[in-house]
Design a protein around this motif. Sequence first.
Motif, PDB file in Angstrom:
ATOM      1  N   ARG A  27       9.873  14.292 -13.450  1.00 46.12           N
ATOM      2  CA  ARG A  27       9.145  15.181 -14.367  1.00 46.12           C
ATOM      3  C   ARG A  27       8.418  16.310 -13.637  1.00 46.12           C
ATOM      4  NH1 ARG A  27       5.634  12.522 -18.657  1.00 46.12           N
ATOM      5  NH2 ARG A  27       6.000  14.574 -19.575  1.00 46.12           N
ATOM      6  N   SER A  28       8.854  16.594 -12.395  1.00 45.74           N
ATOM      7  CA  SER A  28       8.239  17.701 -11.664  1.00 45.74           C
ATOM      8  C   SER A  28       8.510  19.016 -12.374  1.00 45.74           C
ATOM      9  CB  SER A  28       8.805  17.782 -10.247  1.00 45.74           C
ATOM     10  OG  SER A  28       8.052  16.985  -9.384  1.00 45.74           O
ATOM     11  N   GLY A  29       7.546  19.935 -12.280  1.00 43.24           N
ATOM     12  CA  GLY A  29       7.715  21.231 -12.929  1.00 43.24           C
ATOM     13  C   GLY A  29       7.236  22.365 -12.051  1.00 43.24           C
ATOM     14  N   MET A  30       7.289  23.576 -12.582  1.00 40.37           N
ATOM     15  CA  MET A  30       6.951  24.744 -11.782  1.00 40.37           C
ATOM     16  C   MET A  30       5.909  25.654 -12.441  1.00 40.37           C
ATOM     17  SD  MET A  30      10.541  26.769 -12.356  1.00 40.37           S
ATOM     18  CE  MET A  30      10.060  28.158 -11.358  1.00 40.37           C
ATOM     19  N   TRP A  31       5.158  25.120 -13.407  1.00 46.55           N
ATOM     20  CA  TRP A  31       4.173  25.952 -14.091  1.00 46.55           C
ATOM     21  C   TRP A  31       3.173  26.599 -13.126  1.00 46.55           C
ATOM     22  CZ3 TRP A  31       3.204  29.138 -17.571  1.00 46.55           C
ATOM     23  CH2 TRP A  31       1.914  29.394 -18.059  1.00 46.55           C
ATOM     24  N   PRO A  32       2.565  25.838 -12.189  1.00 49.09           N
ATOM     25  CA  PRO A  32       1.629  26.485 -11.252  1.00 49.09           C
ATOM     26  C   PRO A  32       2.317  27.561 -10.419  1.00 49.09           C
ATOM     27  CG  PRO A  32       1.450  24.106 -11.132  1.00 49.09           C
ATOM     28  CD  PRO A  32       2.661  24.398 -11.951  1.00 49.09           C
ATOM     29  N   ALA A  33       3.606  27.347 -10.111  1.00 50.09           N
ATOM     30  CA  ALA A  33       4.306  28.342  -9.306  1.00 50.09           C
ATOM     31  C   ALA A  33       4.568  29.622 -10.096  1.00 50.09           C
ATOM     32  CB  ALA A  33       5.623  27.764  -8.798  1.00 50.09           C
ATOM     33  N   ILE A  34       4.877  29.461 -11.409  1.00 46.27           N
ATOM     34  CA  ILE A  34       5.079  30.663 -12.237  1.00 46.27           C
ATOM     35  C   ILE A  34       3.788  31.462 -12.287  1.00 46.27           C
ATOM     36  CG2 ILE A  34       5.571  31.479 -14.573  1.00 46.27           C
ATOM     37  CD1 ILE A  34       7.366  29.053 -14.951  1.00 46.27           C
ATOM     38  N   LEU A  35       2.668  30.731 -12.568  1.00 48.32           N
ATOM     39  CA  LEU A  35       1.366  31.412 -12.606  1.00 48.32           C
ATOM     40  C   LEU A  35       1.053  32.057 -11.267  1.00 48.32           C
ATOM     41  CD1 LEU A  35      -1.065  29.084 -14.578  1.00 48.32           C
ATOM     42  CD2 LEU A  35      -0.215  31.336 -15.200  1.00 48.32           C
ATOM     43  N   GLY A  36       1.287  31.275 -10.197  1.00 46.52           N
ATOM     44  CA  GLY A  36       0.970  31.778  -8.855  1.00 46.52           C
ATOM     45  C   GLY A  36       1.750  33.037  -8.543  1.00 46.52           C
ATOM     46  N   SER A  37       3.042  33.036  -8.863  1.00 41.83           N
ATOM     47  CA  SER A  37       3.862  34.220  -8.599  1.00 41.83           C
ATOM     48  C   SER A  37       3.342  35.416  -9.381  1.00 41.83           C
ATOM     49  CB  SER A  37       5.308  33.952  -8.993  1.00 41.83           C
ATOM     50  OG  SER A  37       6.030  33.474  -7.890  1.00 41.83           O
ATOM     51  N   LEU A  38       2.971  35.184 -10.653  1.00 44.81           N
ATOM     52  CA  LEU A  38       2.468  36.301 -11.457  1.00 44.81           C
ATOM     53  C   LEU A  38       1.171  36.841 -10.866  1.00 44.81           C
ATOM     54  CD1 LEU A  38       3.229  35.213 -15.131  1.00 44.81           C
ATOM     55  CD2 LEU A  38       4.456  36.821 -13.677  1.00 44.81           C
ATOM     56  N   PHE A  39       0.280  35.940 -10.421  1.00 46.09           N
ATOM     57  CA  PHE A  39      -0.980  36.401  -9.826  1.00 46.09           C
ATOM     58  C   PHE A  39      -0.725  37.190  -8.545  1.00 46.09           C
ATOM     59  CE2 PHE A  39      -3.163  33.624 -12.748  1.00 46.09           C
ATOM     60  CZ  PHE A  39      -4.416  34.199 -12.872  1.00 46.09           C
ATOM     61  N   VAL A  40       0.117  36.627  -7.673  1.00 44.83           N
ATOM     62  CA  VAL A  40       0.393  37.276  -6.388  1.00 44.83           C
ATOM     63  C   VAL A  40       1.030  38.643  -6.624  1.00 44.83           C
ATOM     64  CG1 VAL A  40       1.811  37.152  -4.316  1.00 44.83           C
ATOM     65  CG2 VAL A  40       0.548  35.158  -5.072  1.00 44.83           C
ATOM     66  N   CYS A  41       2.034  38.693  -7.532  1.00 43.74           N
ATOM     67  CA  CYS A  41       2.725  39.967  -7.761  1.00 43.74           C
ATOM     68  C   CYS A  41       1.842  40.942  -8.523  1.00 43.74           C
ATOM     69  CB  CYS A  41       4.024  39.741  -8.506  1.00 43.74           C
ATOM     70  SG  CYS A  41       5.200  38.925  -7.454  1.00 43.74           S
ATOM     71  N   GLY A  42       0.965  40.412  -9.388  1.00 38.97           N
ATOM     72  CA  GLY A  42       0.018  41.288 -10.077  1.00 38.97           C
ATOM     73  C   GLY A  42      -0.892  41.984  -9.077  1.00 38.97           C
ATOM     74  N   THR A  43      -1.458  41.186  -8.142  1.00 41.45           N
ATOM     75  CA  THR A  43      -2.296  41.766  -7.090  1.00 41.45           C
ATOM     76  C   THR A  43      -1.525  42.831  -6.333  1.00 41.45           C
ATOM     77  OG1 THR A  43      -3.170  39.557  -6.809  1.00 41.45           O
ATOM     78  CG2 THR A  43      -3.777  41.175  -5.148  1.00 41.45           C
ATOM     79  N   CYS A  44      -0.295  42.448  -5.994  1.00 42.61           N
ATOM     80  CA  CYS A  44       0.554  43.345  -5.215  1.00 42.61           C
ATOM     81  C   CYS A  44       0.766  44.661  -5.961  1.00 42.61           C
ATOM     82  CB  CYS A  44       1.874  42.626  -4.966  1.00 42.61           C
ATOM     83  SG  CYS A  44       3.150  43.629  -4.319  1.00 42.61           S
ATOM     84  N   ALA A  45       1.040  44.590  -7.279  1.00 47.17           N
ATOM     85  CA  ALA A  45       1.301  45.810  -8.056  1.00 47.17           C
ATOM     86  C   ALA A  45       0.047  46.658  -8.165  1.00 47.17           C
ATOM     87  CB  ALA A  45       1.804  45.440  -9.451  1.00 47.17           C
TER      88      ALA A  45
END
Lengths: 409, 277
Positions: free
Chosen positions: A76-94
């Motif tokens: 039941r592993s998932g990637m929700w924190p990773a989706i959020l993390g990527s959006l935060f990191v890329c948001g900062t980057c943009a």
Amino acid sequence: MSSIPDAIVNQDEKFLADNAKRRKRLSLWFYFLCVAIALISVVILVVLMVSIWSQGQSRLSTDLLTRAHSELEIERSGMWPAILGSLFVCGTCAVVALPLGVGTAVFLEEFQPTNKLLRWIHGFVQLNISNLAGVPSIVYGLLGLTVFVYMFNVFGQIRVNESAGMEIMGYKHFYQVLTLEPGHVVFVPQSDPTKRQTTFDEPFRAVDPDGNPIEISIWTPGTPKPSDPAIRRQTVRAGAIGGTITERNWYYFRLPFDKSFLSGGLTLALVILPIIIISSQESLRGVPSSLREASMGLGATTWQTVRDVCLPAALPGIMTGSILAMGRAIGEAAPILVVMGAAVAKSSGPKHLMDDAVTMPVLIFNWAGRQQDEFKELSAAAIIVLLVILLLLNSTAIYIRHHVQKAQS
Amino acid sequence: MSSVTPAIESEENPDALPDQTLIHIEKLNAWYGDFQAIHDLSLEIPKHKVTAFIGPSGCGKSTLLKWINRMNDVVPGARAKGRLAISGDASNDHAEINVLDPGLDVVGLRRKVGIVFQKPNPFPKSIYDNVAFGPRLHMKTSKSELDELVEWSLQKAAVWDEVKDRLHGPALGLSGGQQQRLCIARAIAVGPEVLLMDEPCSALDPSSTLAIEDLIFELRTQYTIVIVTHNMQQASRCSDKTAFFFEGRLIEAGPTEQVFTRPQQKQTDDYVRGKFG
């Protein structure tokens, strides 16, 4: 000399016809070669997509999208924190890279200096940007590690189990102490930040977990214990020891940035900055100089010309470059691994500015290297999700660009 | 509205007035890097008249035109020495403008001296936004004032009837001649005193050229117009004064009729008869 040369007069008709046929055949072969080369890349892409789909489609589920990575419940592993993390990191980057990149491009293209020193600086910046575009991204990772994560250690070394460097805002330290009611704690604001622990011997004021102030009394062992749970919740054993805990607001800020999503975003901004600058420069160069002259001729200043004429005309090109650059940023793993580490055990997105984060490429990298088949399948599923998110972001940007273009003409 | 329409509203016949010099050019030398484009040039440009600059390519006529509103500032290596001044005027309450003064407010100069280029260059915006571009830069106007100003400018430029139904349509959808008249309207909208035109008809077909020439003839009652042209007939048709340039020097200047029928210099004679150029 005026007579027609022999080479033109004595033509061998048969040779000419054969030669033409031969050349036409060669041309046809070359055409097939080009089609084959073009098809190879398409075929490779299709094979990749099909194999990823066949590996990952069985794991595409709501669990994948809503849950966190788990070692115990691999299924039941998932990637929700990773989706959020990527959006935060890329948001900062943009947020960092777009204004900086477009601003630099405007400086380089529109503000041609007349002064000799400024011209030299201009040329120097231009040369460096061209060079930076070719630097491998892992080198930017090392740069980010020194500049953002450690900040050259000017704010002190980062130590384990201690708040690192200088805390500037958005934090509160408390001593946490157990009451007589099992499982219940109260907090005492910490006045001396260097004293990590304290002992309670006298009644004191504290706050309960909801933040309400309460009076705490002391129970000495040997005397009768209060029996009412409400009173037990407000009583602490004499000599109890309280340790420091820290409560951080979302705007918690400290120097250096440590392995936070902010460091990751800033490092990615460095990676994509040259791409944004170069593509913005290209599109500004594409704005006809007659438009600049028209604007200047009406008495506009250089800044007014840039704002009202050049930037609107160059916007579609600038946006195309930015979309490509952001696509690169969201898929970049190497600098993120260097700056933010390879840990994937995080159950949520970043909680405050200095919080760490997992990003999708890092999670995929981690899962793909695991022994368990479940993780291998999960990584394929995560790749599908990453591709879909990329596609969504890009099509949104293209839609906006189209809209802008239509509004302009 | 008085702040946005030019103060000059004379209805008198311009031909009946004695010449009054607006732009004084004395001993002007101009260079692009090491190349000297203009040598010791002196010329007077009369107010509310059309002055035509003629001459073969590379004779310095466009260079001179672009110095009058300092468009050459953006050309690297361009510099000029000498005197180039625009007379002061009590009705427009400004003192004499010394154009080559390095400390001059170029933005203010360009508001008084508008320019129309060889190729029509409307902005990729709506027709309305094109005309309103200048006023929005310089003036503080209400929506209704701006509407009025845009209509007035388009009417002055004789293009209002053709565009009034599609003011918010794209300017690039107009024909070449309409675009050029739009560019003239755009220049007029900031209330200039002088209009510089750099071969305004060379990219247009004959009927559009005729429309622009008529317009130039109309506009001279209110504006001082300087036009650079390669077309001798055009110069003779629509200008009051003609200046002939050759290799960076002014060869001859005088009333148009005189320059074309009784030129004083042999070079001028050869050129206007079409022997070279």
